[in-house]
Design an enzyme around this catalytic site. Structure first.
Site, PDB file in Angstrom:
ATOM      1  CG  HIS A  67      -5.084   8.576  -8.088  1.00  8.78           C
ATOM      2  ND1 HIS A  67      -5.912   9.298  -7.268  1.00  8.78           N
ATOM      3  CD2 HIS A  67      -4.747   7.466  -7.368  1.00  8.78           C
ATOM      4  CE1 HIS A  67      -6.040   8.665  -6.115  1.00  8.78           C
ATOM      5  NE2 HIS A  67      -5.357   7.555  -6.150  1.00  8.78           N
ATOM      6  CG  ASP A  97      -0.495  10.767  -1.660  1.00 10.67           C
ATOM      7  OD1 ASP A  97      -0.204  10.189  -0.593  1.00 10.67           O
ATOM      8  OD2 ASP A  97      -1.183  10.238  -2.540  1.00 10.67           O
ATOM      9  CG  ASN A 145      -8.619   8.391 -10.477  1.00  9.55           C
ATOM     10  OD1 ASN A 145      -7.680   7.730 -10.038  1.00  9.55           O
ATOM     11  ND2 ASN A 145      -8.885   9.618 -10.073  1.00  9.55           N
ATOM     12  CD  GLU A 168      -7.127  12.578  -8.576  1.00  7.91           C
ATOM     13  OE1 GLU A 168      -6.782  11.410  -8.835  1.00  7.91           O
ATOM     14  OE2 GLU A 168      -7.990  12.828  -7.725  1.00  7.91           O
TER      15      GLU A 168
HETATM   16  P1  PGA Z   1      -5.750   1.908  -2.003  1.00 12.92           P
HETATM   17  O1  PGA Z   1      -5.403   3.311  -2.667  1.00 12.92           O
HETATM   18  O2  PGA Z   1      -4.464   1.182  -1.822  1.00 12.92           O
HETATM   19  O3  PGA Z   1      -6.387   2.279  -0.681  1.00 12.92           O
HETATM   20  O4  PGA Z   1      -6.689   1.206  -2.918  1.00 12.92           O
HETATM   21  C1  PGA Z   1      -4.665   3.373  -3.825  1.00 12.92           C
HETATM   22  C2  PGA Z   1      -4.675   4.777  -4.369  1.00 12.92           C
HETATM   23  O5  PGA Z   1      -5.723   5.433  -4.381  1.00 12.92           O
HETATM   24  O6  PGA Z   1      -3.625   5.245  -4.821  1.00 12.92           O
END
Ligand code: PGA
Length: 243
Positions: free
Chosen positions: A139, A68, A137, A144
């Protein structure tokens, strides 16, 4: 049913995840792999890099696909997904540009960018392996809650939790409201899926993934139905369910 592993520490989680990537590329030296950015996998990358160096593994036939990117940012923006992967994975491994398929969040046409990535992955025959983190959340990538599950690659309006958490990646404030991401259809069709979560802030969503329904309201819960998916949670992330 997906497999779920509980480990004590982030270090143990990272060792296991690195072993998974390593074993994939050993079995398939021309594998197409997608490794998420974010904070959780950074130690996994270190361990994976050490392993490839220790075993003198040839990575020149591997293709690395980006998961992404924030719309409006590209690899030159510190904290962008591409910039993080460059710093922590591609540069240390000396990965060549022609081995990387990654979103340009500054592309003039975002739809054109979706098509470019969709076609490139299609030509490669899909993804062999994906390493995912989980947002607070639920995702996956920028898919999302309530995401359509039939998209291969798409543009998503980011929800407030994601916009808020964006702050931790950037040293100065950025205004990000949209992301470009591999969609759930592409993610769920990957041959092997490893998803990692660490940290107290993930405990509520990890609890929902373990005990709640499989629903597109929690995109990571959709992995529960897949035999080829594995979750690795450390004690902090699985504090409500640690066994
Ligand atoms: P993080 O992000 O590894 O920085 O916690 C995970 C995500 O938001 O997919």
């Amino acid at each position: 049913m997906a497999k779920t592993r509980f480990v004590e520490t982030h270090e143990e989680l990272s060792v296991l995840a690195a072993e998974k990537i390593f074993s994939c590329i050993q079995q398939k030296p021309d594998a197409v792999v997608c490794l998420a950015g974010g904070d959780t996998p950074l130690r996994t990358f270190d361990i994976f890099i050490e392993k490839t160096k220790h075993h003198s593994v040839d990575l020149s036939k591997i293709t690395f696909v980006g998961l992404d990117e924030w719309i409006g940012l590209d690899g030159f923006d510190k904290g962008s997904c591409r910039n993080t992967l460059d710093e922590y994975l591609f540069s240390p491994l000396n990965v060549k540009e022609n081995q990387i398929i990654f979103f340009d969040g500054k592309a003039e046409s975002t739809e054109g960018e979706c098509n470019r990535i969709r076609n490139a992955i299609n030509r490669l025959g899909g993804l062999d392996f994906i390493l995912l983190g989980i947002g607070e959340n639920g995702h996956l990538g920028f898919n999302e809650p309530d995401v359509p599950v039939d998209e291969l690659v798409h543009i998503v309006t980011l929800d407030n939790i994601t916009r808020e958490s964006a702050r931790k990646y950037f040293s100065s404030p950025v205004n990000v409201s949209k992301g470009i991401t591999l969609g759930m259809k592409l993610i769920l069709s990957t041959k092997e899926i490893v998803t990692i979560a660490s940290g107290e802030s993930k405990a509520p969503i990890v609890d929902q993934i373990i005990n709640g329904p499989v629903t597109h309201k929690v995109p990571a819960s959709l992995l529960n139905n897949l035999e080829i998916a594995e979750f690795i949670f450390d004690k902090t992330a699985a504090s409500k369910n640690f066994v």
